[in-house]
Design a protein around this motif. Structure first.
Motif, PDB file in Angstrom:
ATOM      1  N   TRP A  72    -183.007 -10.887 -16.992  1.00 59.64           N
ATOM      2  CA  TRP A  72    -184.325 -11.258 -17.493  1.00 59.64           C
ATOM      3  C   TRP A  72    -184.728 -12.627 -16.941  1.00 59.64           C
ATOM      4  N   ASP A  73    -183.737 -13.415 -16.608  1.00 57.51           N
ATOM      5  CA  ASP A  73    -183.976 -14.745 -16.030  1.00 57.51           C
ATOM      6  C   ASP A  73    -183.283 -14.745 -14.661  1.00 57.51           C
ATOM      7  N   LEU A  74    -184.046 -14.751 -13.585  1.00 56.60           N
ATOM      8  CA  LEU A  74    -183.468 -14.635 -12.244  1.00 56.60           C
ATOM      9  C   LEU A  74    -182.503 -15.757 -11.891  1.00 56.60           C
ATOM     10  N   SER A  75    -182.568 -16.874 -12.631  1.00 59.73           N
ATOM     11  CA  SER A  75    -181.670 -17.987 -12.335  1.00 59.73           C
ATOM     12  C   SER A  75    -180.203 -17.642 -12.638  1.00 59.73           C
ATOM     13  N   VAL A  76    -179.951 -16.606 -13.419  1.00 61.79           N
ATOM     14  CA  VAL A  76    -178.562 -16.246 -13.745  1.00 61.79           C
ATOM     15  C   VAL A  76    -177.994 -15.185 -12.803  1.00 61.79           C
ATOM     16  N   LEU A  77    -178.781 -14.753 -11.836  1.00 65.43           N
ATOM     17  CA  LEU A  77    -178.341 -13.705 -10.914  1.00 65.43           C
ATOM     18  C   LEU A  77    -177.025 -14.068 -10.225  1.00 65.43           C
ATOM     19  N   LYS A  78    -176.951 -15.309  -9.694  1.00 70.51           N
ATOM     20  CA  LYS A  78    -175.730 -15.755  -9.008  1.00 70.51           C
ATOM     21  C   LYS A  78    -174.545 -15.833  -9.975  1.00 70.51           C
ATOM     22  N   GLU A  79    -174.805 -16.283 -11.207  1.00 72.05           N
ATOM     23  CA  GLU A  79    -173.740 -16.362 -12.219  1.00 72.05           C
ATOM     24  C   GLU A  79    -173.175 -14.973 -12.515  1.00 72.05           C
ATOM     25  N   ILE A  80    -174.067 -14.002 -12.645  1.00 74.04           N
ATOM     26  CA  ILE A  80    -173.629 -12.628 -12.928  1.00 74.04           C
ATOM     27  C   ILE A  80    -172.784 -12.116 -11.760  1.00 74.04           C
ATOM     28  N   GLU A  81    -173.256 -12.367 -10.548  1.00 75.57           N
ATOM     29  CA  GLU A  81    -172.515 -11.928  -9.363  1.00 75.57           C
ATOM     30  C   GLU A  81    -171.122 -12.561  -9.323  1.00 75.57           C
ATOM     31  N   LYS A  82    -171.057 -13.872  -9.591  1.00 72.34           N
ATOM     32  CA  LYS A  82    -169.762 -14.577  -9.603  1.00 72.34           C
ATOM     33  C   LYS A  82    -168.828 -14.008 -10.665  1.00 72.34           C
ATOM     34  N   ALA A  83    -169.373 -13.744 -11.860  1.00 66.14           N
ATOM     35  CA  ALA A  83    -168.559 -13.225 -12.964  1.00 66.14           C
ATOM     36  C   ALA A  83    -168.001 -11.849 -12.631  1.00 66.14           C
ATOM     37  N   ILE A  84    -168.792 -11.006 -11.989  1.00 60.26           N
ATOM     38  CA  ILE A  84    -168.327  -9.660 -11.616  1.00 60.26           C
ATOM     39  C   ILE A  84    -167.245  -9.760 -10.549  1.00 60.26           C
ATOM     40  N   LEU A  85    -167.445 -10.650  -9.581  1.00 61.25           N
ATOM     41  CA  LEU A  85    -166.427 -10.845  -8.542  1.00 61.25           C
ATOM     42  C   LEU A  85    -165.118 -11.372  -9.136  1.00 61.25           C
ATOM     43  N   ALA A  86    -165.224 -12.254 -10.128  1.00 60.17           N
ATOM     44  CA  ALA A  86    -164.035 -12.858 -10.738  1.00 60.17           C
ATOM     45  C   ALA A  86    -163.329 -11.889 -11.688  1.00 60.17           C
ATOM     46  N   SER A  87    -164.052 -10.884 -12.182  1.00 57.41           N
ATOM     47  CA  SER A  87    -163.446  -9.940 -13.122  1.00 57.41           C
ATOM     48  C   SER A  87    -162.521  -8.982 -12.376  1.00 57.41           C
ATOM     49  N   ASP A  88    -161.826  -8.152 -13.140  1.00 58.00           N
ATOM     50  CA  ASP A  88    -160.882  -7.227 -12.510  1.00 58.00           C
ATOM     51  C   ASP A  88    -161.420  -5.795 -12.433  1.00 58.00           C
ATOM     52  N   ILE A  89    -162.753  -5.626 -12.377  1.00 54.70           N
ATOM     53  CA  ILE A  89    -163.286  -4.259 -12.334  1.00 54.70           C
ATOM     54  C   ILE A  89    -163.185  -3.649 -10.937  1.00 54.70           C
ATOM     55  N   GLY A  90    -162.973  -4.478  -9.933  1.00 49.67           N
ATOM     56  CA  GLY A  90    -162.692  -3.953  -8.605  1.00 49.67           C
ATOM     57  C   GLY A  90    -163.895  -3.421  -7.845  1.00 49.67           C
ATOM     58  N   ILE A  91    -165.085  -3.900  -8.163  1.00 47.93           N
ATOM     59  CA  ILE A  91    -166.279  -3.458  -7.451  1.00 47.93           C
ATOM     60  C   ILE A  91    -167.037  -4.683  -6.963  1.00 47.93           C
ATOM     61  N   ASN A  92    -167.458  -4.638  -5.703  1.00 48.21           N
ATOM     62  CA  ASN A  92    -168.236  -5.750  -5.158  1.00 48.21           C
ATOM     63  C   ASN A  92    -169.707  -5.565  -5.489  1.00 48.21           C
ATOM     64  N   PRO A  93    -170.305  -6.580  -6.102  1.00 42.21           N
ATOM     65  CA  PRO A  93    -171.725  -6.477  -6.426  1.00 42.21           C
ATOM     66  C   PRO A  93    -172.597  -6.630  -5.184  1.00 42.21           C
ATOM     67  N   ASN A  94    -173.717  -5.934  -5.196  1.00 44.93           N
ATOM     68  CA  ASN A  94    -174.683  -6.017  -4.108  1.00 44.93           C
ATOM     69  C   ASN A  94    -175.933  -6.682  -4.677  1.00 44.93           C
ATOM     70  N   ASN A  95    -176.194  -7.925  -4.259  1.00 45.90           N
ATOM     71  CA  ASN A  95    -177.291  -8.728  -4.788  1.00 45.90           C
ATOM     72  C   ASN A  95    -178.449  -8.723  -3.805  1.00 45.90           C
ATOM     73  N   ASP A  96    -179.629  -8.248  -4.233  1.00 46.79           N
ATOM     74  CA  ASP A  96    -180.790  -8.246  -3.340  1.00 46.79           C
ATOM     75  C   ASP A  96    -181.817  -9.319  -3.713  1.00 46.79           C
ATOM     76  N   GLY A  97    -181.453 -10.242  -4.583  1.00 49.58           N
ATOM     77  CA  GLY A  97    -182.356 -11.322  -4.984  1.00 49.58           C
ATOM     78  C   GLY A  97    -183.096 -11.033  -6.281  1.00 49.58           C
TER      79      GLY A  97
END
Length: 182
Positions: free
Chosen positions: A67-92
């Protein structure tokens, strides 16, 4: 003797098992795998679901729209740091998580993990049974219940245990079929 406490504890063990199963990545996109992933949102660890809309437009795709685009990078970092094993694809604007097709070997590994979780849940239930029976024996020692009432209590607690273990086995069978048929 009151068995509601024992029954509630056993039901809680079953629900914890169900929760763990929902987080198992079985080749299908399931937003529940993001439940444990938190981002640093203005200094507070916050679940992704509280800062973004999570949707599953296709069987193998999760789309996260903050809902707030400023957290997009934070979400991407959190997913990468987690152990779910999937690389996020961020289009902005949104983050896409694409789930790969499961190999036969990976499915068998998942089934092993699921069975291990089931066994942990059963161990938990048997521990609850043991505690309940010990409690009943203590009551009998104090003279609060008779020998016959103790035997009945042990029998009732065993019935609750058998029912709970049976429930876990049903859940396990269902999840195992789901994983092997995807």
């Amino acid at each position: 003797m009151d068995y509601t406490n024992i029954k509630e504890k056993m039901e809680k063990s079953i629900s914890v098992y169900n929760e763990k199963l929902s987080e198992v990545r079985a080749g299908r996109a399931n937003p529940a795998i993001l439940n444990k992933v938190k981002i640093d949102y203005y200094g507070t660890p916050t679940p992704i679901s509280q800062v973004a809309g999570i949707s599953v437009p296709e069987a193998r795709l999760i789309v996260i729209q903050p809902w707030d685009l400023s957290v997009l990078k934070e979400i991407e970092k959190a997913i990468l740091a987690s152990d779910i094993g999937i690389n996020p694809n961020n289009d902005g604007k949104v983050i896409r998580l694409a789930f790969p097709e499961l190999t036969e070997e990976r499915r068998k590994d998942l089934v092993k993990d699921i069975k291990k979780m089931a066994e942990e849940a059963k161990i938990s239930i048997r521990a609850i049974r043991r505690d309940g029976i010990e409690e009943a024996k203590a009551e009998q020692k104090e003279g609060n219940i008779t020998e016959d009432e103790l035997k009945q209590a042990e029998s009732e607690i065993q019935k609750l245990t058998d029912k709970s273990v049976e429930e876990i086995d049903k859940i396990l069978d269902k999840k195992e079929k789901e994983v092997m048929s995807i």
